[in-house]
Motif scaffolding. Structure first.
Motif, short mmCIF file in Angstrom:
data_model
loop_
_atom_site.label_atom_id
_atom_site.label_comp_id
_atom_site.label_asym_id
_atom_site.label_seq_id
_atom_site.Cartn_x
_atom_site.Cartn_y
_atom_site.Cartn_z
N TYR A 54 0.79 -1.29 0.05
CA TYR A 54 -0.07 0.06 0.06
C TYR A 54 0.82 1.18 -0.17
CZ TYR A 54 -3.28 3.54 1.63
OH TYR A 54 -4.26 4.64 1.53
N SER A 55 1.98 1.48 0.77
CA SER A 55 2.71 2.62 0.91
C SER A 55 3.49 2.84 -0.37
CB SER A 55 3.77 2.42 1.94
OG SER A 55 3.09 2.27 3.50
N THR A 56 3.87 1.60 -0.85
CA THR A 56 4.65 1.65 -2.20
C THR A 56 3.83 2.40 -3.27
OG1 THR A 56 6.07 -0.38 -1.58
CG2 THR A 56 5.87 0.52 -3.98
N ILE A 57 2.63 1.68 -3.46
CA ILE A 57 1.81 2.03 -4.36
C ILE A 57 1.31 3.61 -4.34
CG2 ILE A 57 -0.54 1.57 -5.57
CD1 ILE A 57 -0.06 -1.47 -5.08
N MET A 58 0.78 4.04 -3.19
CA MET A 58 0.31 5.14 -2.88
C MET A 58 1.60 6.16 -3.01
SD MET A 58 -2.75 4.85 -2.54
CE MET A 58 -3.30 6.44 -1.90
#
Length: 455
Positions: free
Chosen positions: A144-148
């Protein structure tokens, strides 16, 4: 005369008041229909509309209702290593009170130090523990943190199908555009290996363009068990370099490889360190999925984007669990490469279970794909179709009908793999079911017996 003027003024004021009151009534009347739909204001934001409950919500509820033998969900049902669980017990009784308070937001220092020692040796780079590694709430949050943190509106993200089902909604939440490419089974008869699930090179090349921001790679792969071989990774890496694309490598099953197959970390290929974020999981590494501790590592200029998302959402992960994972890694660092290392003993224990599952599925008439990695197995159930009446199940896709029928009528639960495909490609998975073999041998024996009795 004065009295008459006063009467006129009073009447005028009264008329104005009446008019004003009438206008207010008309206004209220006009807005009343909007008021009736006022809850629409609190509907899902546009970026989330179209989202549906995950397959896990539905199938966990199904398992609670029918209480089948659950070979669907990917978690061990046996005890984790003693040194891992003992570490957490020791922490609970530790005299240091700070082990029960907030720790460093981007990762408990003892844990990032341990991960730095481990991965610096594995990838041939000196990882700075304080800038090149982020500790997250499971690999889920790392994704999630990577994509966002990296995907902007309109940017394209290539997703290889089948995929872990959170990839697509996360890309959409970032207002990115998911682009899909399926692994295709090149072999229909005889024993099937996960290596027989392959990407079409021409299809892959056509997906890359100037809008492509990211490709998400999962190796070892869930649910096929495919371990991407070096030649396959080199083709992906070449396209990433050509189009200046970020590679997100989901490697949570990194230690679970069989048959002497090599797990190659794509960040070690030429020109890939500076464009790769690699994701790992303590839950998969130490068989403690409930601890929900994951991580991402890579060059700081990439990891800092994740840190920004993390600090403004999760902020920090549980201190005792991070300390427990750190102590567990320290044990493994001391015995890396030795026969007693859990990184070696676990796949040794799982390979016979893999082979046992493949046999009882074959004996029942299914066609299993033998995985080179991970702990899931896809099986083609379509040869059983003539024996089944699935008319009682109303789902759109056949794999949902099959798995629900098996859960309700046989007491054996698998997962429908069409859940791991985009809508246009779900038909590719309808003849398959996913089972998990990181289970007690007794439960695998029960599954074999259920299928034997039925078939």
């Amino acid at each position: 005369m004065l009295k008459n003027c006063r009467r006129v003024c009073a009447l005028s004021r009264h008329t104005v008041c009446l008019n004003s009151f009438s206008q207010r009534l008309r206004h209220i009347h006009k807005v009343r229909p909007v008021a009736n739909n006022s809850m629409d204001k609190f509907d899902l934001p546009k970026r989330l509309q179209g989202s549906t409950p995950s397959v896990w919500n539905e199938y966990i509820a199904l398992a609670m209702q029918y209480k089948p033998l659950n070979l669907g969900q990917g978690f061990p049902d046996d005890a984790a290593p003693e040194y891992v669980t003992n570490a957490l017990a020791d922490i609970a009784k530790d005299e240091n009170p700070l082990l029960h308070q907030y720790t460093r937001g981007n990762g408990h220092v003892r844990l990032v130090n341990a991960l730095s020692k481990l991965y610096s040796g594995l990838v041939g780079k000196d990882l700075n523990p304080l800038s090149d590694i982020l500790i997250t709430s499971g690999a889920y949050e790392a994704l999630y943190s990577t994509i966002m943190g990296h995907v902007d509106e309109g940017e394209e993200v290539i997703i290889i199908e089948p995929f872990f089902d959170c990839y697509e909604p996360m890309v959409k939440m970032a207002r990115g555009v998911p682009r899909f490419i399926p692994l295709k089974l090149r072999k229909k008869d005889g024993p099937i290996s996960s290596a027989d699930w392959v990407l079409n090179d021409l299809e892959l090349e056509k997906l890359f363009n100037e809008k492509t921001k990211m490709i998400i790679l999962n190796t070892p792969h869930n649910p096929t068990g495919k371990v991407f071989h070096r030649q396959e990774l080199e083709r992906i890496a070449a396209l990433c370099r050509k189009w200046n694309v970020l590679c997100v490598s989901d490697e949570v099953y990194e230690w679970l490889v069989f048959d002497g197959v090599e797990h190659v970390r794509i960040c070690t290929l030429p020109g890939m360190w500076d464009r790769t974020i690699t994701i790992g999981s303590a839950g998969k590494t130490f068989s403690v999925t409930g601890w929900k501790i994951g991580w991402a590592y890579g060059p700081h200029r990439l990891i800092r984007n994740l840190q920004m998302v993390h600090q403004n959402s999760v902020y920090t992960c549980p201190t005792p669990l991070q300390e427990g994972v750190a102590r567990s890694f320290e044990v493994e660092l001391a015995r890396m490469g030795k026969p007693e290392s859990y990184f070696l003993t676990l796949p040794r224990e799982l390979q016979p279970k893999r082979d046992f599952m493949a046999k009882f599925l074959s004996d029942a008439g299914m066609r299993p794909t033998i995985p080179e990695g991970g702990y899931f197995m896809l099986a083609d159930w379509s040869p059983l179709a003539p024996k089944l009446d699935l008319s009682s199940e109303l789902d759109k896709h056949r794999d949902y009908k099959f798995t629900k029928w098996m859960t309700k009528n046989m007491g054996l639960q698998g997962i429908p793999p069409s859940a791991f495909y985009s809508e246009p490609n779900k038909h590719l998975a309808e003849d398959f079911v996913r089972y998990c073999f990181i289970k007690k041998q007794g439960n695998l024996d029960k599954a074999a017996e259920l299928l034997k009795i039925w078939s």
